[in-house]
Design a protein around this motif. Structure first.
Motif, PDB file in Angstrom:
ATOM      1  N   LEU A 477       6.776  16.097  47.347  1.00 18.55           N
ATOM      2  CA  LEU A 477       8.036  15.375  47.104  1.00 18.55           C
ATOM      3  C   LEU A 477       7.837  14.127  46.242  1.00 18.55           C
ATOM      4  O   LEU A 477       8.700  13.264  46.169  1.00 18.55           O
ATOM      5  N   ASP A 508       9.854  20.280  39.518  1.00 18.18           N
ATOM      6  CA  ASP A 508      10.464  18.980  39.255  1.00 18.18           C
ATOM      7  C   ASP A 508      11.914  19.041  39.746  1.00 18.18           C
ATOM      8  O   ASP A 508      12.851  19.161  38.974  1.00 18.18           O
ATOM      9  N   GLU A 509      12.079  19.028  41.079  1.00 22.51           N
ATOM     10  CA  GLU A 509      13.409  19.136  41.692  1.00 22.51           C
ATOM     11  C   GLU A 509      13.560  18.037  42.737  1.00 22.51           C
ATOM     12  O   GLU A 509      12.564  17.534  43.268  1.00 22.51           O
ATOM     13  N   ARG A 510      14.823  17.721  43.080  1.00 20.43           N
ATOM     14  CA  ARG A 510      15.089  16.731  44.112  1.00 20.43           C
ATOM     15  C   ARG A 510      14.593  17.255  45.462  1.00 20.43           C
ATOM     16  O   ARG A 510      14.606  18.475  45.694  1.00 20.43           O
ATOM     17  N   PRO A 511      14.195  16.333  46.388  1.00 17.43           N
ATOM     18  CA  PRO A 511      13.764  16.783  47.725  1.00 17.43           C
ATOM     19  C   PRO A 511      14.798  17.688  48.388  1.00 17.43           C
ATOM     20  O   PRO A 511      14.439  18.688  49.010  1.00 17.43           O
ATOM     21  N   GLY A 512      16.091  17.338  48.233  1.00 12.69           N
ATOM     22  CA  GLY A 512      17.149  18.136  48.875  1.00 12.69           C
ATOM     23  C   GLY A 512      17.079  19.598  48.460  1.00 12.69           C
ATOM     24  O   GLY A 512      17.224  20.509  49.291  1.00 12.69           O
ATOM     25  N   VAL A 513      16.837  19.847  47.194  1.00 13.99           N
ATOM     26  CA  VAL A 513      16.751  21.220  46.681  1.00 13.99           C
ATOM     27  C   VAL A 513      15.543  21.916  47.299  1.00 13.99           C
ATOM     28  O   VAL A 513      15.618  23.081  47.724  1.00 13.99           O
ATOM     29  N   LYS A 514      14.445  21.193  47.377  1.00 15.58           N
ATOM     30  CA  LYS A 514      13.216  21.801  47.917  1.00 15.58           C
ATOM     31  C   LYS A 514      13.369  22.140  49.403  1.00 15.58           C
ATOM     32  O   LYS A 514      12.945  23.198  49.857  1.00 15.58           O
ATOM     33  N   LYS A 531       7.374  10.475  50.977  1.00 18.00           N
ATOM     34  CA  LYS A 531       7.392   9.004  51.097  1.00 18.00           C
ATOM     35  C   LYS A 531       6.507   8.496  52.234  1.00 18.00           C
ATOM     36  O   LYS A 531       5.803   7.502  52.091  1.00 18.00           O
TER      37      LYS A 531
END
Ligand code: ATP
Ligand code: MG
Length: 571
Positions: A477, A508-514, A531
């Motif tokens: 992340l 290269d995606e937002r955490p939400g997508v992952k 984090k």
């Protein structure tokens, strides 16, 4: 494997074409893509799950002493003519002609090919028992391909065939397969039940189906609350009713204007549906046949086909015009008295006295009808579905109906194919004998769909660990953060070294997508490096099945994950 390089085309929305959950999720999670009706490409994750199932099947078949072979998919019509199935198999058999004008078909099953192989290559009882299997793509031109991998036209099947010298040995071979099947479905992590089954078009003396229990199943299974009895609805029987002791009364014709449906007629005559016999017209190989059934019962078409000696594909309900053409009476007023076509009465009708039937006259019914006195059917037999009001044939206990998905089917064939195809061996006295055969199928690709039907939540699939495409998914992340990326990469490399199957989500995606994709594709363990790793060095391991989260350190993470995977695999 790196997520960024894998073809995993996940979708946000449910595809409109999919009705059941496994079909929706297999498409949404990017496991499969449709080519045409009933045919699918297995994408990397879909294929990985299928390979897992194949491996379990292979190990258990080998353990049971079966040998793996691979037969051609295109089969010559001549073999099917020898077995007698060329003319009876129906439209599921995809037939075509090759450049030399030879009739051929795509293999829906391989009894003919294997019987030919064995008759050419096995001569003596000393070479028996023999059990050969293959894992291969089958083709069946299904009337209604649907539900994704559940009922395809092309699908992957494991089919095994046993050859024995005596009936006793053939039963031992059957028993061994039965045990192997129990092990296979247990190892796949499925909740299932073995049930008595109809032997259908493949024929043979007895058979069992293995049913994965799921509400979306196309099969109904009948089990007893009290004992071990379990059967497919197509085969299930129950304790027959005892004959009513009422005195036969005088047959009376009653005007029933516009009353056609069982419920309406019964209300009008002030009787229960169980006091009425309905007359249903079927078209069986183009000929009308009347079926008599108690008002509250339903026809089991497989039983009806069996008693008529045809395949269930050869019969269907008549439409209103066909009913009128066959009987001269409109639907709703039909009855057995004076009917001049073939009449099949359900066994239950023979136990009834003074029942109502249609009068074969528009707007009329008759009451106090009695079989034997007022009409004689061409044949009587069990042609109805059992209900949950019926009692177990073995112990009299209450019966329960549940839904199941057939994932495996084992048959004792006897000499059906060896006799018709003249496949013989020499026994100890040098006498020629036909092989005694069994055949054993498993729907490999269907198992993947069945496993999803049993294991999912609102966010996606929840794969049983033994058949998950891979065991672990690591989410990086912090792609631009060297510490996070280094930690994620190291855990990934170390897990691979330990033989753990793992995908690293390095997109290269937002955490939400992952997170969403991780839930959707249902990998058993999700490892998050994000984090918190920067804050206190912690790494999170989440179990997909129950949502449990374990927090660990970088140093302990690989050992921790390995233990969890191994524990999961050995459950
Ligand atoms: P069904 O009643 O579901 O049509 P079947 O009795 O025709 O199945 P078999 O001939 O015994 O099936 O085939 C062996 C196994 O192959 C089945 O137990 C099932 O798991 C699987 N199978 C059969 N037809 C299909 C299909 N169209 N798509 C996927 N799997 C299938
Ligand atoms: Mg079928």
């Amino acid at each position: 494997m790196r997520f960024s390089q894998l073809l995993i085309p996940t979708l946000k929305e449910d595809p409109a074409e999919a009705e059941i959950i496994s079909h929706k999720l297999l498409l949404r999670a990017g496991f499969i893509r449709k080519l045409t009706s009933g045919t699918y490409t297995y994408l990397p994750l879909g294929l990985a799950a299928i390979k897992k199932v194949e491996q379990i099947v292979r190990e258990e078949m080998n353990r049971a002493g079966a040998q793996e072979i691979l037969m051609p998919m295109v089969q010559p019509a001549s073999l099917w003519e020898e077995s007698g199935r060329w003319d009876v198999y129906g439209k599921e058999l995809l037939r075509f002609t090759d450049r030399n004008g030879r009739n051929s078909c795509l293999g829906p099953t391989h009894e003919e090919v294997i019987t030919d192989l064995v008759r050419m290559n096995v001569q003596s009882y000393k070479e028996l028992p023999l059990n050969l299997y293959q894992i291969q793509t089958k083709y069946r031109d299904e009337a209604r391909p649907r539900f994704g991998l559940m009922r395809g036209r092309e699908f992957i099947m494991k089919d095994a065939y046993s050859f024995d010298a005596t009936d006793k040995e053939a039963e031992q071979s059957y028993h061994k397969m039965n045990q192997a099947y129990h092990r296979i479905f247990e190892r796949c992590g499925l909740r299932f039940r073995a049930v008595e089954a109809d032997s259908g078009a493949i024929g043979g003396s007895f058979s069992h189906e293995f049913m994965v229990l799921a509400d979306t199943g196309e099969d109904t299974i009948v089990t007893c609350k009290n004992c071990q009895y379990a059967a497919n609805m197509e085969k299930a029987t129950c304790v027959p009713a005892s004959k009513s002791k009422d005195e036969p009364q005088e047959l009376t014709k009653i005007e029933t204007p516009g009353k056609r449906k069982v419920k309406v007629v019964c209300e009008f005559l002030d009787i229960e549906p169980r006091q009425l016999v309905k007359t249903l017209i079927y078209i069986v190989n183009d000929k009308p046949v009347a079926v008599l059934l108690r008002g509250d019962h339903e026809v089991e078409e497989v039983k009806l086909a069996n008693i008529l000696g045809v395949s269930d594909e050869d019969l269907r309900m008549a439409d209103d015009k066909e009913v009128y053409d066959a009987t001269g009476t409109p639907t709703g007023y039909l009855g057995p008295i004076g009917l001049e076509i073939q009449v099949v009465a359900d066994t239950e009708v023979a136990t009834m006295v003074n029942f109502a039937v249609g009068a074969n006259d528009k707007n009329y019914h008759v009451v106090n009808c009695n079989m034997g006195r007022d009409f004689t059917p061409t044949m009587t037999g069990d042609v109805r579905k059992v209900t949950d009001n019926d009692r177990c044939i073995l112990c009299g206990g209450d019966l329960v109906l549940t839904k199941g998905i057939e994932v495996g089917h084992i048959f004792k064939l006897g000499t059906k194919y060896s006799a018709s195809m003249n496949a013989t061996f020499l026994d100890a006295k040098s006498q020629e004998q036909p092989f005694i055969m069994g055949c054993y199928g498993i729907g490999v690709s269907r198992i993947v769909a069945a496993a999803i039907e049993q294991n999912f939540d609102k966010d996606g699939m929840i794969f049983p660990i033994p058949i998950a495409p891979v065991q672990v998914l690591i989410l990086n992340l912090g792609l631009k953060d060297t510490e996070i990326t280094e930690a994620a990469n190291t855990i990934y490399a170390d897990l691979l070294k330990k033989g753990i199957e793992v995908i690293l989500d390095d997109r290269d995606e937002r955490p939400g997508v992952k997170f969403k994709d991780a839930d959707l594709i249902g990998i058993p363990f999700r490892v998050t490096v994000g984090k918190n790793f920067n804050k206190d060095g912690s790494i999170e391991i989440r179990t997909r099945a129950n949502g449990d989260v374990t927090t660990t350190t970088f140093a302990d993470s690989v050992a921790e994950i390995t233990t969890m995977v191994e524990k999961g695999l050995n459950q």
